[in-house]
Design a protein around this motif. Structure first.
Motif, PDB file in Angstrom:
ATOM      1  N   ASP A  81       0.810  -1.219   0.000  1.00 22.65           N
ATOM      2  CA  ASP A  81       0.000   0.000   0.000  1.00 22.65           C
ATOM      3  C   ASP A  81       0.846   1.272   0.000  1.00 22.65           C
ATOM      4  O   ASP A  81       0.317   2.373  -0.122  1.00 22.65           O
ATOM      5  CB  ASP A  81      -0.923   0.035   1.225  1.00 22.65           C
ATOM      6  N   GLY A  82       2.153   1.120   0.211  1.00 25.32           N
ATOM      7  CA  GLY A  82       3.030   2.275   0.264  1.00 25.32           C
ATOM      8  C   GLY A  82       3.164   2.904   1.637  1.00 25.32           C
ATOM      9  O   GLY A  82       3.857   3.921   1.795  1.00 25.32           O
ATOM     10  N   ARG A  83       2.536   2.292   2.632  1.00 29.93           N
ATOM     11  CA  ARG A  83       2.602   2.863   3.981  1.00 29.93           C
ATOM     12  C   ARG A  83       3.998   2.709   4.597  1.00 29.93           C
ATOM     13  O   ARG A  83       4.445   3.562   5.367  1.00 29.93           O
ATOM     14  CB  ARG A  83       1.552   2.212   4.881  1.00 29.93           C
ATOM     15  N   TRP A  84       4.672   1.639   4.264  1.00 30.90           N
ATOM     16  CA  TRP A  84       6.013   1.437   4.809  1.00 30.90           C
ATOM     17  C   TRP A  84       6.976   2.505   4.317  1.00 30.90           C
ATOM     18  O   TRP A  84       7.809   2.996   5.085  1.00 30.90           O
ATOM     19  CB  TRP A  84       6.523   0.054   4.457  1.00 30.90           C
ATOM     20  N   LYS A  85       6.863   2.902   3.074  1.00 34.77           N
ATOM     21  CA  LYS A  85       7.757   3.933   2.542  1.00 34.77           C
ATOM     22  C   LYS A  85       7.604   5.240   3.317  1.00 34.77           C
ATOM     23  O   LYS A  85       8.591   5.935   3.591  1.00 34.77           O
ATOM     24  CB  LYS A  85       7.493   4.174   1.052  1.00 34.77           C
ATOM     25  N   GLU A  86       6.368   5.572   3.681  1.00 29.47           N
ATOM     26  CA  GLU A  86       6.136   6.786   4.454  1.00 29.47           C
ATOM     27  C   GLU A  86       6.851   6.737   5.798  1.00 29.47           C
ATOM     28  O   GLU A  86       7.318   7.761   6.300  1.00 29.47           O
ATOM     29  CB  GLU A  86       4.638   6.990   4.677  1.00 29.47           C
ATOM     30  N   VAL A  87       6.937   5.535   6.368  1.00 25.72           N
ATOM     31  CA  VAL A  87       7.598   5.373   7.666  1.00 25.72           C
ATOM     32  C   VAL A  87       9.116   5.367   7.506  1.00 25.72           C
ATOM     33  O   VAL A  87       9.823   6.148   8.157  1.00 25.72           O
ATOM     34  CB  VAL A  87       7.136   4.069   8.356  1.00 25.72           C
ATOM     35  N   ILE A  88       9.614   4.511   6.647  1.00 27.76           N
ATOM     36  CA  ILE A  88      11.066   4.343   6.554  1.00 27.76           C
ATOM     37  C   ILE A  88      11.755   5.616   6.075  1.00 27.76           C
ATOM     38  O   ILE A  88      12.908   5.875   6.413  1.00 27.76           O
ATOM     39  CB  ILE A  88      11.424   3.138   5.644  1.00 27.76           C
ATOM     40  N   ASP A  89      11.059   6.457   5.318  1.00 29.08           N
ATOM     41  CA  ASP A  89      11.634   7.731   4.882  1.00 29.08           C
ATOM     42  C   ASP A  89      11.877   8.675   6.063  1.00 29.08           C
ATOM     43  O   ASP A  89      12.717   9.577   5.976  1.00 29.08           O
ATOM     44  CB  ASP A  89      10.728   8.420   3.859  1.00 29.08           C
ATOM     45  N   LYS A  90      11.147   8.469   7.164  1.00 26.48           N
ATOM     46  CA  LYS A  90      11.295   9.314   8.352  1.00 26.48           C
ATOM     47  C   LYS A  90      12.345   8.786   9.328  1.00 26.48           C
ATOM     48  O   LYS A  90      12.848   9.526  10.170  1.00 26.48           O
ATOM     49  CB  LYS A  90       9.970   9.412   9.111  1.00 26.48           C
ATOM     50  N   VAL A  91      12.611   7.497   9.255  1.00 23.35           N
ATOM     51  CA  VAL A  91      13.471   6.845  10.246  1.00 23.35           C
ATOM     52  C   VAL A  91      14.898   7.367  10.141  1.00 23.35           C
ATOM     53  O   VAL A  91      15.458   7.488   9.052  1.00 23.35           O
ATOM     54  CB  VAL A  91      13.442   5.317  10.063  1.00 23.35           C
ATOM     55  N   LYS A  92      15.481   7.650  11.311  1.00 21.63           N
ATOM     56  CA  LYS A  92      16.856   8.152  11.366  1.00 21.63           C
ATOM     57  C   LYS A  92      17.668   7.284  12.324  1.00 21.63           C
ATOM     58  O   LYS A  92      17.097   6.521  13.124  1.00 21.63           O
ATOM     59  CB  LYS A  92      16.874   9.613  11.823  1.00 21.63           C
ATOM     60  N   PRO A  93      18.986   7.390  12.269  1.00 21.12           N
ATOM     61  CA  PRO A  93      19.818   6.607  13.182  1.00 21.12           C
ATOM     62  C   PRO A  93      19.427   6.856  14.647  1.00 21.12           C
ATOM     63  O   PRO A  93      19.178   7.998  15.036  1.00 21.12           O
ATOM     64  CB  PRO A  93      21.238   7.108  12.893  1.00 21.12           C
TER      65      PRO A  93
END
Length: 331
Positions: A81-93
């Motif tokens: 659905d593309g929901r994971w991309k929205e999350v992983i794009d925000k994730v930082k170290p």
């Protein structure tokens, strides 16, 4: 020239002071998963809550909870659905990603279904791999337990129908909670070990709470509604999967402790209060006045998590300790 050097030095001091004054970044705990953890729309008085929706109330300001769990999603559909991309794009170290699926992976719907040993494992592994690539910590959770005290649990499609029926009793022939997840329950642990993720056995944590409460007491955690109690369930509802506000808080508190045990860096940030106030529906109560009214005589600690409120009058005999989240102030 000396004045220029002086201005430059003063400018540097100002930058340093501002950097010190600004609140440092804190790690974010992202949550991806299904309806048992999801955000819920409370605009129409909906009493349902996901455990992820209320989790911030069990952590201090040193951790930010960002819940992206959505109703009806499986490990497959959350990705496609593309929901994971929205999350992983925000994730930082330094961040954390809680990954919990299983309830909808078990269903026959081809857009959601995955198989144990192949596609379910592969999707969980993909989340782990991509999280680690961003320098964050993946936390795999087994699916939470369903409230099922029937030795021959109904098929998944029957469970769906059950949520739409009126309160006419239920099938119970066991004092022991019966697992409905089968092999799906064990995949998260296996993938976590193979790919170096943290594992939290959410099934066991929630199972033990349901079991201790027993057949009757465990209904208090779930969306068991009487006819007329909620406008969108006029005939009532008998739901053994989803949590009400009380159940979500009980489960979230226990899962916060389990997260602290599994991740030492999170443990100092875990905290528990008698009551939590949030006008966003993330607490036990929507207003401080309601929390004070519910508090017994003696000492009570109340967290104000969200909202703009005037400090309420506390009746004699009640001793309230107020904790304001992230610099909140009374009006």
């Amino acid at each position: 020239m000396k004045h220029l050097h002086l201005f430059g030095f003063l400018g540097l001091l100002a930058v340093v002071w501002m950097a010190m004054a600004m609140k440092p970044d804190v790690p974010t705990v992202f949550i991806i998963g299904d309806s048992t953890a999801a955000e819920k729309n409370i605009a129409d008085g909906n009493p349902e809550r996901g455990w992820g929706m209320v989790l911030q109330g069990f952590f201090d300001e040193g951790v930010r909870i960002e819940n992206h769990a959505v109703n009806g999603r499986s490990s497959r559909s959350f990705y496609t659905d593309g929901r994971w991309k929205e999350v992983i794009d925000k994730v930082k170290p330094g961040d954390y990603v809680i990954i919990q699926f299983g309830h909808n992976d078990e269903k026959p719907d081809p857009k959601r279904h995955t198989d144990v040993g192949t596609t379910f494992d592969a999707h969980l592994a993909q989340y782990v791999i991509e999280t680690k690539a961003k320098g964050a910590t993946p936390i795999l959770m087994s699916p939470v337990a369903r409230r099922n005290f029937y030795l021959q649990p109904a098929k998944q499609e029957d469970d769906e129908k059950l949520r739409e029926t009126t309160l006419q009793g239920e099938q119970v022939n066991s004092d022991t909670l019966v697992d409905t997840h089968g092999a799906y329950r064990y995949v998260a642990a296996r993938v976590a070990k193979k790919y170096g993720a943290v594992f939290v056995d959410a099934y066991q944590v929630t199972h033990d709470i349901e079991q201790k409460a027993g057949v009757d007491g465990s209904r208090r955690f779930h969306m068991w509604l009487k006819p007329g109690e909620y406008v969108k369930a006029p005939q009532g509802r008998q739901d053994n999967t989803h949590y009400n506000a009380y159940g979500a808080h009980v489960m979230a508190g226990a899962l916060a402790d389990a997260l602290g045990d599994a991740v030492p860096a999170l443990k100092p940030h875990v905290r528990h209060f008698d009551y939590i106030v949030s006008d966003e529906g993330r607490g036990n109560y929507f207003t401080p006045e309601a929390a004070v009214a519910a508090a017994p005589k003696g000492k009570t600690t109340i967290l104000v998590l969200h909202g703009s409120f005037a400090k309420p009058v506390v009746p004699r005999g009640k001793k309230i300790t107020w904790v304001m989240f992230d610099g909140l102030q009374w009006k």
